[in-house]
Design a protein around this motif. Sequence first.
Motif, short mmCIF file in Angstrom:
data_model
loop_
_atom_site.label_atom_id
_atom_site.label_comp_id
_atom_site.label_asym_id
_atom_site.label_seq_id
_atom_site.Cartn_x
_atom_site.Cartn_y
_atom_site.Cartn_z
N LEU A 131 0.83 -1.20 0.00
CA LEU A 131 0.00 0.00 0.00
C LEU A 131 0.87 1.26 0.00
N ALA A 132 1.93 1.26 0.80
CA ALA A 132 2.83 2.42 0.88
C ALA A 132 3.52 2.65 -0.45
N VAL A 133 4.00 1.57 -1.08
CA VAL A 133 4.68 1.69 -2.37
C VAL A 133 3.72 2.24 -3.42
N THR A 134 2.46 1.75 -3.41
CA THR A 134 1.46 2.24 -4.36
C THR A 134 1.21 3.74 -4.15
N ALA A 135 1.11 4.17 -2.88
CA ALA A 135 0.86 5.59 -2.58
C ALA A 135 2.03 6.45 -3.04
N ILE A 136 3.26 5.98 -2.84
CA ILE A 136 4.45 6.75 -3.25
C ILE A 136 4.51 6.82 -4.78
N ALA A 137 4.22 5.69 -5.43
CA ALA A 137 4.21 5.67 -6.90
C ALA A 137 3.17 6.64 -7.44
N PHE A 138 2.02 6.70 -6.78
CA PHE A 138 0.95 7.60 -7.20
C PHE A 138 1.39 9.06 -7.03
N LEU A 139 2.06 9.36 -5.91
CA LEU A 139 2.55 10.73 -5.67
C LEU A 139 3.56 11.14 -6.74
N PHE A 140 4.44 10.22 -7.11
CA PHE A 140 5.41 10.50 -8.17
C PHE A 140 4.70 10.78 -9.49
N TYR A 141 3.66 10.01 -9.75
CA TYR A 141 2.87 10.20 -10.96
C TYR A 141 2.27 11.61 -10.97
N ILE A 142 1.71 12.03 -9.81
CA ILE A 142 1.12 13.37 -9.68
C ILE A 142 2.18 14.45 -9.93
N ILE A 143 3.36 14.26 -9.29
CA ILE A 143 4.42 15.28 -9.38
C ILE A 143 4.98 15.35 -10.80
N LEU A 144 5.18 14.20 -11.41
CA LEU A 144 5.82 14.17 -12.72
C LEU A 144 4.88 14.56 -13.87
N THR A 145 3.60 14.29 -13.73
CA THR A 145 2.69 14.56 -14.84
C THR A 145 1.81 15.79 -14.59
N GLY A 146 1.74 16.26 -13.36
CA GLY A 146 0.87 17.40 -13.03
C GLY A 146 1.43 18.70 -13.58
N ALA A 147 0.57 19.72 -13.68
CA ALA A 147 0.99 21.04 -14.15
C ALA A 147 1.92 21.66 -13.11
N GLU A 170 2.38 24.92 -12.50
CA GLU A 170 1.84 26.07 -11.77
C GLU A 170 0.67 25.63 -10.86
N ILE A 171 0.63 26.23 -9.70
CA ILE A 171 -0.34 25.83 -8.68
C ILE A 171 -1.79 25.99 -9.19
N GLU A 172 -2.08 27.11 -9.86
CA GLU A 172 -3.47 27.37 -10.31
C GLU A 172 -3.92 26.31 -11.31
N LYS A 173 -3.02 26.00 -12.24
CA LYS A 173 -3.36 24.98 -13.25
C LYS A 173 -3.46 23.60 -12.60
N PHE A 174 -2.60 23.38 -11.61
CA PHE A 174 -2.54 22.08 -10.96
C PHE A 174 -3.85 21.76 -10.25
N ALA A 175 -4.44 22.79 -9.63
CA ALA A 175 -5.70 22.59 -8.91
C ALA A 175 -6.85 22.19 -9.84
#
Length: 123
Positions: A18-34, A36-41
């Motif tokens: 579960l922890a590895v899945t959560a970390i992988a998901f966070l990396f996915y968010i960080i690497l593929t997300g916009a 800028e904060i406004e766009k990211f939201a």
Amino acid sequence: MEDKPLPNVFFHFRFKFLAVTAIAFLFYIILTGASEIEKFADSPQFKLMGPFFIFSGILFLLFRKVPIKCPHCHKIVSTKKDWTCPNCGKSQGKERILADKCLHCRQVPDIASCTHCKKEFRL
Ligand SMILES: [Zn+2]
Ligand SMILES: [Zn+2]
């Protein structure tokens, strides 16, 4: 007497998974997300975060309660019982989940015994 390694029931592995899945998901968010904060939201990644962490939280609570199958007698062993700590040898004195820390020495148990055949296995 042979010093055989104790069979493993991969109880703690559930939480590592579960922890590895959560970390992988966070990396996915960080690497593929916009960036800028406004766009990211407004991004779909941001909208996925809430449901993902709610889902992970539910899985975490479920994982604590889903019983273990004894590797010796193949009977179902509850994860909630008055277990004896393998580190300090003291009983918990009340029903507690095997993923919890020992009341006496604050160590998470890595070995438990079956309620039916009394044999030990690794968590
Ligand atoms: Zn202890
Ligand atoms: Zn057993």
